[in-house]
Scaffold this active site. Structure first.
Site: not given
Length: 305
Positions: A142, A235, A237, A249
């Site tokens: 990223c 991402h 992962e 959030r």
């Protein structure tokens, strides 16, 4: 084979509940094996979550790994207990004379800044240069992918009109490469970023090869130096709930945020996510470890250059 982790690392108990085999450093000391040394420079704000996400995908390899967590001295994490950082992380200054078979550099929440405006940019450039002579293969993820491409090759980043947020189909452009061993014609990857890199800029650099991209999210994986460097703009992962956590959030903070694309069942947050990327994420990290780290690194780790 397991990952060797520092004793008492929180990820150990979390992953054991998922039946993922990890080994504390005390037990590992009795193993008569030369494990691969992997160093992780974790720049994400919530360190423990990122540690767990990365260990989860690394643990699928049959290779034994000895994991070290690196931190930068010029930045103090505000979202992770100082006791955790002292117990499990080492400053770059301490590790700079060591060599590693593989390295992972994570994203960071500083996309809104020009690279040179990031307070720890000078130390980052030292680490980028150091990795080229002290690590066999490095994964940049990223923001780190954009930062690494900028530092090493002069590739700029560009602001997006809206956040690239969701799970996007990717197409391998070099499907015979070992990094894609076992991949399907399409694979999925989470993205969560406000900036992008452009294909034309990368194609102008002979040393760079775009090996995967998406019609929706653009360039996703760039390879350099025959696999000694991979720049991944997404991402892979991420756990199943990471995007959900980010979405809720931002909503709670009143920030402008769209529902992550191709993520929730029927695009309804109340129905939860559909996981479509986990299998290929495991393959991606396993193939990297096997073909670009284990198969390429010297047995005498000091011979890395």
């Amino acid at each position: 084979m397991p990952l060797t982790l520092p004793d008492r690392l929180p990820a150990i108990s979390l992953l054991e509940k998922e039946n993922i085999f990890v080994m504390g450093s005390t037990r590992a000391a009795t193993q008569d094996i030369r494990p691969l040394r992997i160093v992780v420079l974790n720049l994400m704000p919530i360190k423990i979550t990122t540690e767990t996400d990365l260990i989860r995908v690394l643990s699928n390899s049959p290779l034994q790994l000895d994991l070290t967590f690196m931190k930068i001295k010029s930045h103090t994490s505000k979202n992770t207990p100082i006791e955790h950082m002292r117990a499990f992380y080492k400053d770059f200054e301490i590790l700079r004379h060591e060599k590693f078979d593989g390295m992972i550099i994570t994203g960071a929440p500083v996309e809104h800044l020009d690279f040179e405006e990031v307070t720890y940019w000078p130390e980052m450039t030292e680490i980028f240069a150091w990795a080229r002579t002290h690590v066999t293969s490095t994964l940049y993820i990223c923001w780190a992918a954009q930062a690494g491409l900028y530092y090493h090759y002069g590739i700029p980043k560009y602001p997006l009109p809206a956040k690239m947020f969701g799970i996007f189909p990717q197409r391998p452009l070099e499907p015979t490469l070992p990094i894609f061993r076992g991949f399907d014609d399409l694979f999925y990857m989470p993205h969560s970023r406000h900036t992008e890199i452009h294909r034309a800029d990368i194609e102008a650099v002979d040393d760079l090869t775009i090996i995967a991209e998406s019609e929706e999210s653009g360039v996703s994986i760039v390879m350099a130096r025959e696999g000694r460097e991979f720049f991944i703009t997404g991402h892979a992962e991420y756990s199943s709930l990471t995007l959900d956590t980010e979405y809720r959030r931002d909503l709670s903070k009143g920030l402008p945020i769209d529902i992550p694309r191709h993520y929730y069942r029927a695009d309804n947050p109340s129905l939860g996510p559909v996981v479509t990327w986990r299998a290929h994420a495991n393959l991606l990290f396993t193939n990297w470890l096997n073909y670009y780290v284990y198969q390429e690194t010297p047995y005498n780790i000091e011979a890395i250059h």
